[in-house]
Design a protein around this motif. Structure first.
Motif, PDB file in Angstrom:
ATOM      1  N   PRO A 226      30.194  50.857  42.152  1.00 59.03           N
ATOM      2  CA  PRO A 226      31.197  50.548  41.136  1.00 59.03           C
ATOM      3  C   PRO A 226      31.051  49.140  40.580  1.00 59.03           C
ATOM      4  O   PRO A 226      30.682  48.207  41.293  1.00 59.03           O
ATOM      5  N   VAL A 227      31.327  49.004  39.299  1.00 58.21           N
ATOM      6  CA  VAL A 227      31.385  47.688  38.664  1.00 58.21           C
ATOM      7  C   VAL A 227      32.704  47.027  39.050  1.00 58.21           C
ATOM      8  O   VAL A 227      33.741  47.685  39.164  1.00 58.21           O
ATOM      9  N   ILE A 228      32.652  45.719  39.248  1.00 63.00           N
ATOM     10  CA  ILE A 228      33.847  44.963  39.648  1.00 63.00           C
ATOM     11  C   ILE A 228      34.202  43.971  38.553  1.00 63.00           C
ATOM     12  O   ILE A 228      33.354  43.191  38.100  1.00 63.00           O
ATOM     13  N   GLU A 229      35.443  43.985  38.138  1.00 63.69           N
ATOM     14  CA  GLU A 229      35.961  42.966  37.232  1.00 63.69           C
ATOM     15  C   GLU A 229      36.884  42.060  38.030  1.00 63.69           C
ATOM     16  O   GLU A 229      37.830  42.530  38.665  1.00 63.69           O
ATOM     17  N   SER A 230      36.587  40.771  38.018  1.00 61.55           N
ATOM     18  CA  SER A 230      37.329  39.787  38.799  1.00 61.55           C
ATOM     19  C   SER A 230      38.157  38.919  37.862  1.00 61.55           C
ATOM     20  O   SER A 230      37.615  38.272  36.957  1.00 61.55           O
ATOM     21  N   TYR A 231      39.475  38.923  38.076  1.00 64.21           N
ATOM     22  CA  TYR A 231      40.395  38.184  37.211  1.00 64.21           C
ATOM     23  C   TYR A 231      41.001  37.022  37.993  1.00 64.21           C
ATOM     24  O   TYR A 231      41.662  37.219  39.023  1.00 64.21           O
ATOM     25  N   MET A 232      40.783  35.808  37.478  1.00 64.61           N
ATOM     26  CA  MET A 232      41.272  34.601  38.137  1.00 64.61           C
ATOM     27  C   MET A 232      42.218  33.855  37.205  1.00 64.61           C
ATOM     28  O   MET A 232      42.610  34.382  36.167  1.00 64.61           O
ATOM     29  N   GLN A 233      42.574  32.647  37.552  1.00 65.76           N
ATOM     30  CA  GLN A 233      43.528  31.890  36.755  1.00 65.76           C
ATOM     31  C   GLN A 233      42.860  31.273  35.529  1.00 65.76           C
ATOM     32  O   GLN A 233      41.642  31.128  35.460  1.00 65.76           O
ATOM     33  N   ASN A 234      43.703  30.910  34.556  1.00 66.25           N
ATOM     34  CA  ASN A 234      43.273  30.151  33.376  1.00 66.25           C
ATOM     35  C   ASN A 234      42.187  30.858  32.573  1.00 66.25           C
ATOM     36  O   ASN A 234      41.202  30.245  32.145  1.00 66.25           O
TER      37      ASN A 234
END
Length: 294
Positions: free
Chosen positions: A271-279
């Motif tokens: 699976p592809v992973i999308e990583s969401y962080m701050q700013n």
């Protein structure tokens, strides 16, 4: 067979079966990835969903049949996958702007969707910031949603929106504070949808809770959460910083159209992973293998 050849072979399969049942599972087998990943890949390369392309090609061929044959309209409709005269008429009129009955009786203007063909394109207009890493296996934990593969592009944004409104992300934040591992941040993961089980897939809102190295302490998920384990793999990790969803979508488009065809790598079946962080910081993680090793 390289990656571009595989995609064109899948297009050829579609073309050969416009008047038959088209199996998304067979398409995925030809390309060597999950149904969902191919649908996403196709949409970014062709600038239209796979289902729309197939529908438009069938309606294009149906118009030729109306012009060049004496077959009944209902027979042409059924040939291209429509189960009634009415459903075919609605689709035909929406695409061509005229009723199918008028094609044989009047001079009308019709639309044509040509067969698509993919080629390697090197633009070099903007840089892509990325790194390739061989990483040990890791575990993610979070909330799993079983969704219809064909509806994923519409449902996934709704999942995130609901999670922010109903308190789910508060729970995710608490877990994240205990397990600040890579891939970092809140993760969106589309798992499953491979051939043999392509109609449904699992979408995870998750955080990384364990990395398979000696010094890592496993963080237990909360009640009601599910886990997904990734094996050791090679990942290409792209920066996708900026406003959503455009920043992430641009990464996918450039990855499929420019980076992957010229990289010497192919997609791994993870699976592809999308990583969401701050700013407005995001990363896209895509598992890859050296061409010829898959």
């Amino acid at each position: 067979m390289d990656w571009i050849e595989r995609i064109n072979s899948a297009v050829n399969y579609i073309e050969e079966n416009l008047d038959k049942e088209i199996s998304y599972e067979r398409i995925a087998q030809i390309v060597g990835c999950s149904v969902y990943n191919f649908q996403r890949m196709f949409s970014y390369i062709a600038d239209k969903p796979l289902s729309e392309y197939i529908r438009n090609r069938r309606l294009t061929m149906a118009a030729f049949d109306l012009i060049n044959s004496k077959d009944k309209i209902i027979d042409i409709a059924m040939k291209y996958g429509y189960d009634s005269h009415d459903s075919f008429t609605r689709a035909f009129q929406k695409f061509h702007g005229v009723l199918p009955s008028k094609v044989r009786n009047e001079t009308v203007r019709l639309k044509s969707c040509p067969k698509i063909s993919f080629q390697i394109i090197i633009k070099g207009e903007t840089y892509m910031n990325y790194q390739i890493e061989q990483l040990p296996g890791f575990t993610v934990s979070g909330f799993k949603h079983r969704i219809c593969t064909n509806d994923a592009f519409n449902i996934v944004p709704q999942i995130w929106d609901t999670a922010w409104k109903n308190g789910t992300m508060d729970c995710m934040t608490e877990l994240f504070m205990k397990a600040d591992y890579r891939p970092a941040g809140f993760l969106g993961i589309s798992a499953g949808g491979r051939w043999g089980n392509s109609e449904e897939m699992d979408y995870y809102l998750a955080v990384t809770t364990y990395v398979d190295v000696l010094e890592c302490k496993r963080v237990e998920p909360f009640d009601g959460m599910d886990t997904f384990e990734f094996p050791q793999a090679t990942w290409v990790i792209f920066e996708a910083n900026g406003e959503l969803p455009d920043a992430v979508q641009q990464v996918y488009k450039k990855f499929y159209t420019e980076w992957l065809p010229n990289s010497g790598y192919e997609l791994d079946d993870l699976p592809v992973i999308e990583s969401y962080m701050q700013n407005n910081r995001q990363e896209v993680w895509i598992a890859i293998v050296k061409s010829g090793n898959s």
